[in-house]
Write an enzyme that holds these catalytic residues in place. Structure first.
Site, mmCIF file in Angstrom:
data_model
loop_
_atom_site.group_PDB
_atom_site.id
_atom_site.type_symbol
_atom_site.label_atom_id
_atom_site.label_comp_id
_atom_site.label_asym_id
_atom_site.label_seq_id
_atom_site.Cartn_x
_atom_site.Cartn_y
_atom_site.Cartn_z
ATOM 1 N N PHE A 14 -13.994 1.984 4.300
ATOM 2 C CA PHE A 14 -13.031 1.257 3.541
ATOM 3 C C PHE A 14 -12.619 2.228 2.230
ATOM 4 O O PHE A 14 -13.814 2.764 1.605
ATOM 5 C CB PHE A 14 -13.719 0.149 3.108
ATOM 6 C CG PHE A 14 -12.603 -0.729 2.458
ATOM 7 C CD1 PHE A 14 -11.910 -1.414 3.449
ATOM 8 C CD2 PHE A 14 -12.050 -0.904 1.043
ATOM 9 C CE1 PHE A 14 -10.413 -2.145 2.833
ATOM 10 C CE2 PHE A 14 -11.132 -1.588 0.557
ATOM 11 C CZ PHE A 14 -10.501 -2.381 1.571
ATOM 12 N N GLY B 236 0.901 -1.203 0.076
ATOM 13 C CA GLY B 236 -0.130 0.006 0.068
ATOM 14 C C GLY B 236 0.807 1.219 0.143
ATOM 15 O O GLY B 236 0.304 2.437 -0.472
ATOM 16 N N ARG C 55 -5.420 0.560 -6.902
ATOM 17 C CA ARG C 55 -4.307 1.290 -6.434
ATOM 18 C C ARG C 55 -3.863 2.408 -6.974
ATOM 19 O O ARG C 55 -3.017 3.153 -6.711
ATOM 20 C CB ARG C 55 -3.288 0.165 -6.008
ATOM 21 C CG ARG C 55 -3.473 -1.064 -5.326
ATOM 22 C CD ARG C 55 -2.044 -1.719 -5.018
ATOM 23 N NE ARG C 55 -2.134 -2.935 -4.433
ATOM 24 C CZ ARG C 55 -2.156 -3.429 -3.066
ATOM 25 N NH1 ARG C 55 -2.033 -2.284 -2.452
ATOM 26 N NH2 ARG C 55 -2.126 -4.656 -2.602
ATOM 27 N N ASP D 285 -5.391 0.888 10.223
ATOM 28 C CA ASP D 285 -6.780 0.703 10.785
ATOM 29 C C ASP D 285 -7.061 0.112 12.179
ATOM 30 O O ASP D 285 -7.127 0.836 13.251
ATOM 31 C CB ASP D 285 -7.318 -0.401 9.567
ATOM 32 C CG ASP D 285 -8.744 -0.815 9.726
ATOM 33 O OD1 ASP D 285 -9.362 -0.075 10.121
ATOM 34 O OD2 ASP D 285 -8.990 -2.020 9.186
ATOM 35 N N LYS E 27 -7.561 5.586 10.949
ATOM 36 C CA LYS E 27 -8.985 5.675 11.204
ATOM 37 C C LYS E 27 -8.970 5.402 12.822
ATOM 38 O O LYS E 27 -9.024 4.406 13.369
ATOM 39 C CB LYS E 27 -9.592 4.224 10.632
ATOM 40 C CG LYS E 27 -9.574 4.210 9.009
ATOM 41 C CD LYS E 27 -10.129 2.816 8.621
ATOM 42 C CE LYS E 27 -9.983 2.576 7.378
ATOM 43 N NZ LYS E 27 -10.530 1.091 7.089
#
Ligand code: IMP
Length: 176
Positions: free
Chosen positions: A154, A47, A167, A105, A133
């Site tokens: 999400f 990511g 991505r 997350d 988050k």
């Protein structure tokens, strides 16, 4: 504007200009703090590849870049387990490490990784995350620098995926 990633639709959430403005600010802060430190920028794949590419280009001092590959997600939820698919070969002993992460997350991935890293005696471990988050955090993590705090939704784009897709976009999109 909407995009499709695998079987879901996503709508624009953080536009490109806003993202890049914030990345410049993060770059300035890192420059002030670390320009004498010869830091090792450590990106978490997959990511963080885009964030790493852009943040590193805002930094004009001596530094190294490495990546590790960790994964805890399957589809749009955490599996609760972290696997190290590509591990760190470089010595971190006595080094200033700046972890470059896409999103925090639950915090499981990064908590687990930082614990492993600290056992290798770095001088400092500094955590930079483009997105966080806060409502979803379940582990005792301290994020030193956050790009954007977002609700528990999400998101894809700018390196982040859903089932491998999404991505490639230069902006953040949230699920519709
Ligand atoms: P954590 O271990 O629960 O903090 O999850 C961190 C990893 O899960 C991130 O590095 C991402 O790969 C993935 N992830 C968490 N939330 C999202 C999201 O909203 N979109 C895409 N990937 C996410």
């Amino acid at each position: 504007m909407k995009i499709k990633a695998d079987d879901k639709e996503f709508e624009l959430y953080i536009p490109s200009e806003e993202l890049h403005q914030r990345i410049q600010e993060i770059g300035q802060q890192l420059s002030q703090q670390f320009k004498e430190e010869k830091p090792l920028l450590l990106g978490i794949l997959n990511g963080s590849f885009m964030f790493m590419a852009d943040i590193s280009r805002t930094l004009d001092f001596e530094l190294e870049i490495e990546f590790v590959k960790l994964s805890s997600y399957s589809g749009d939820s955490s599996t609760g387990q972290v696997s190290h698919e590509i591990s760190l070969k470089k010595s971190v002993e006595g080094r200033t490490i700046i972890i470059v992460e896409d999103i925090i997350d639950t915090g499981l991935t990064i908590y687990n990784f930082i614990e492993t890293l600290k056992s290798k005696n770095p001088k400092t471990v500094y955590l930079v995350a483009l997105l966080s988050k806060p409502v979803a955090h379940q582990f005792p993590i301290h994020i030193d620098l956050v790009g954007f705090e977002i609700p528990n939704e999400f998101v894809v784009g700018y390196g982040l995926d859903y089932n491998g897709f999404g991505r490639n976009y230069d902006a953040i999109y949230k699920v519709c």
